[in-house]
Write a protein that holds these residues in place. Sequence first.
Motif, PDB file in Angstrom:
ATOM      1  N   GLY A   1       0.713  -1.284  -0.019  1.00  0.00           N
ATOM      2  CA  GLY A   1      -0.130   0.074  -0.121  1.00  0.00           C
ATOM      3  C   GLY A   1       0.730   1.435  -0.005  1.00  0.00           C
ATOM      4  N   ARG A   2       2.297   1.149  -0.250  1.00  0.00           N
ATOM      5  CA  ARG A   2       3.137   2.566  -0.291  1.00  0.00           C
ATOM      6  C   ARG A   2       3.811   2.309  -1.616  1.00  0.00           C
ATOM      7  NH1 ARG A   2       3.864  -0.026   4.906  1.00  0.00           N
ATOM      8  NH2 ARG A   2       2.823   1.019   6.762  1.00  0.00           N
TER       9      ARG A   2
ATOM     10  N   TRP B   1       3.010   0.601  -4.611  1.00  0.00           N
ATOM     11  CA  TRP B   1       2.628  -0.915  -4.455  1.00  0.00           C
ATOM     12  C   TRP B   1       1.089  -0.959  -4.240  1.00  0.00           C
ATOM     13  CZ3 TRP B   1       5.460  -5.211  -5.573  1.00  0.00           C
ATOM     14  CH2 TRP B   1       6.714  -4.905  -5.650  1.00  0.00           C
ATOM     15  N   PRO B   2       0.282  -1.997  -4.719  1.00  0.00           N
ATOM     16  CA  PRO B   2      -0.914  -2.012  -4.324  1.00  0.00           C
ATOM     17  C   PRO B   2      -1.213  -2.528  -2.787  1.00  0.00           C
ATOM     18  CG  PRO B   2      -0.343  -3.952  -5.504  1.00  0.00           C
ATOM     19  CD  PRO B   2       0.891  -2.945  -5.561  1.00  0.00           C
ATOM     20  N   GLY B   3      -2.510  -2.296  -2.222  1.00  0.00           N
ATOM     21  CA  GLY B   3      -2.427  -2.755  -0.979  1.00  0.00           C
ATOM     22  C   GLY B   3      -3.213  -4.202  -1.144  1.00  0.00           C
ATOM     23  N   ASP B   4      -3.609  -4.967   0.242  1.00  0.00           N
ATOM     24  CA  ASP B   4      -4.163  -6.219   0.285  1.00  0.00           C
ATOM     25  C   ASP B   4      -3.551  -7.100  -0.673  1.00  0.00           C
ATOM     26  OD1 ASP B   4      -5.883  -8.171   0.982  1.00  0.00           O
ATOM     27  OD2 ASP B   4      -7.618  -7.445  -0.058  1.00  0.00           O
ATOM     28  N   TRP B   5      -2.085  -7.259  -0.049  1.00  0.00           N
ATOM     29  CA  TRP B   5      -1.364  -8.176  -1.040  1.00  0.00           C
ATOM     30  C   TRP B   5      -1.888  -9.849  -0.740  1.00  0.00           C
ATOM     31  CZ3 TRP B   5       4.634  -7.241  -0.605  1.00  0.00           C
ATOM     32  CH2 TRP B   5       4.797  -6.185  -1.151  1.00  0.00           C
ATOM     33  N   ASP B   6      -2.826 -10.104  -0.055  1.00  0.00           N
ATOM     34  CA  ASP B   6      -3.192 -11.528   0.237  1.00  0.00           C
ATOM     35  C   ASP B   6      -4.201 -11.761  -0.805  1.00  0.00           C
ATOM     36  OD1 ASP B   6      -2.267 -12.648   2.500  1.00  0.00           O
ATOM     37  OD2 ASP B   6      -3.646 -11.434   3.776  1.00  0.00           O
ATOM     38  N   ALA B   7      -5.171 -10.545  -1.432  1.00  0.00           N
ATOM     39  CA  ALA B   7      -6.048 -10.772  -2.653  1.00  0.00           C
ATOM     40  C   ALA B   7      -5.182 -10.593  -3.738  1.00  0.00           C
ATOM     41  CB  ALA B   7      -6.849  -9.657  -2.521  1.00  0.00           C
ATOM     42  N   VAL B   8      -4.079  -9.924  -3.900  1.00  0.00           N
ATOM     43  CA  VAL B   8      -3.469  -9.922  -5.252  1.00  0.00           C
ATOM     44  C   VAL B   8      -2.554 -10.820  -5.428  1.00  0.00           C
ATOM     45  CG1 VAL B   8      -1.500  -8.520  -6.360  1.00  0.00           C
ATOM     46  CG2 VAL B   8      -3.041  -7.175  -5.096  1.00  0.00           C
ATOM     47  N   TRP B   9      -2.291 -11.586  -4.322  1.00  0.00           N
ATOM     48  CA  TRP B   9      -1.496 -12.878  -4.587  1.00  0.00           C
ATOM     49  C   TRP B   9      -2.363 -14.073  -4.958  1.00  0.00           C
ATOM     50  CZ3 TRP B   9       3.242 -15.005  -3.341  1.00  0.00           C
ATOM     51  CH2 TRP B   9       3.480 -16.208  -3.181  1.00  0.00           C
ATOM     52  N   GLU B  10      -3.534 -14.080  -4.825  1.00  0.00           N
ATOM     53  CA  GLU B  10      -4.481 -15.100  -5.404  1.00  0.00           C
ATOM     54  C   GLU B  10      -4.915 -14.755  -6.671  1.00  0.00           C
ATOM     55  OE1 GLU B  10      -5.562 -17.608  -3.725  1.00  0.00           O
ATOM     56  OE2 GLU B  10      -4.444 -17.298  -1.597  1.00  0.00           O
ATOM     57  N   ARG B  11      -5.151 -13.306  -6.929  1.00  0.00           N
ATOM     58  CA  ARG B  11      -5.620 -13.020  -8.592  1.00  0.00           C
ATOM     59  C   ARG B  11      -4.734 -12.903  -9.339  1.00  0.00           C
ATOM     60  NH1 ARG B  11      -6.187  -8.044 -10.827  1.00  0.00           N
ATOM     61  NH2 ARG B  11      -5.466  -6.956  -8.906  1.00  0.00           N
ATOM     62  N   VAL B  12      -3.294 -12.471  -8.977  1.00  0.00           N
ATOM     63  CA  VAL B  12      -2.289 -12.149 -10.228  1.00  0.00           C
ATOM     64  C   VAL B  12      -1.138 -13.188 -10.019  1.00  0.00           C
ATOM     65  CG1 VAL B  12      -0.828 -10.469 -10.960  1.00  0.00           C
ATOM     66  CG2 VAL B  12      -2.976  -9.869  -9.875  1.00  0.00           C
TER      67      VAL B  12
ATOM     68  N   ALA C   1       5.636  -4.246 -11.321  1.00  0.00           N
ATOM     69  CA  ALA C   1       5.104  -4.613 -10.234  1.00  0.00           C
ATOM     70  C   ALA C   1       4.823  -3.432  -9.090  1.00  0.00           C
ATOM     71  CB  ALA C   1       5.999  -5.796  -9.570  1.00  0.00           C
ATOM     72  N   ALA C   2       5.659  -2.796  -9.180  1.00  0.00           N
ATOM     73  CA  ALA C   2       6.042  -1.721  -8.045  1.00  0.00           C
ATOM     74  C   ALA C   2       4.845  -0.224  -8.426  1.00  0.00           C
ATOM     75  CB  ALA C   2       7.455  -1.051  -8.123  1.00  0.00           C
ATOM     76  N   ARG C   3       4.026  -0.766  -9.627  1.00  0.00           N
ATOM     77  CA  ARG C   3       3.181   0.320  -9.999  1.00  0.00           C
ATOM     78  C   ARG C   3       1.752  -0.196  -9.971  1.00  0.00           C
ATOM     79  NH1 ARG C   3       7.306   0.634 -13.648  1.00  0.00           N
ATOM     80  NH2 ARG C   3       6.076  -0.038 -15.327  1.00  0.00           N
ATOM     81  N   LYS C   4       0.704   0.139  -9.067  1.00  0.00           N
ATOM     82  CA  LYS C   4      -0.214  -0.441  -9.131  1.00  0.00           C
ATOM     83  C   LYS C   4      -1.205  -0.130 -10.387  1.00  0.00           C
ATOM     84  CE  LYS C   4      -1.937   2.877  -5.777  1.00  0.00           C
ATOM     85  NZ  LYS C   4      -2.416   3.083  -4.366  1.00  0.00           N
TER      86      LYS C   4
END
Length: 225
Positions: A129-130, A133-144, A209-212
Amino acid sequence: MKRPAERGPAQLLLLRGLRVAGAVLLPLALFYGLRTVGVSAYLALLAGTAVSLAGTAVDLVRRRTIGPATAFVITLMVFSTGVSLIAGDVRFLLARGAWATGLAGTWFLVSAFTRSPLVCVFSRPLLEGRFGWPGDWDAVWERVPRFRRVWRVTSVAWGLALIFDCVLRIFMAYTLPVDSVPSLSAALSALTTVVLITFANVYYQVTGAARKWSRFYAVPETPAQ
């Protein structure tokens, strides 16, 4: 992907800085200080080792838990130090840090094939989230899938680099003048860290990856691998 305990970025940076001072700078300063007043290289190295072990003990008391990897590192440190005490081998004692580095490299490599690549685990408290980077990495991990691949690639890179670092440390410990090895080992640690951090950040930018907002994250939903 397991989430570490929550801490602020400033607190994490401070803690890591203090650990570097305790694990590297203090033993190094103690070694050269004792050598200056005529203490033998072997005893000076043992004094530095005692400081490192004390730092590890303090860290464990604060955590109040010992994971399998931490327990293995402690066992390795105690064993190698004990063998050095028995054999009186300065060269073996100089190489002691290499074994922990090699273990860390192996740990990074193995973690790359799990749901918790170590580079991801260590980076998450600072980046989630900083800094774009996107927030909620758990959701991103599952989706991407690309997100998972980025952390696995960087964990493999760190693992291989640390194992190579281990080999170099052993070579230095057994071939170079005794008094030059501690400072060169510290310099090698700094160089390895700078190279790996630079590589990782360039890789994150190149992949997006560093640009949401980049196309890196524009993928259809897929189940985690």
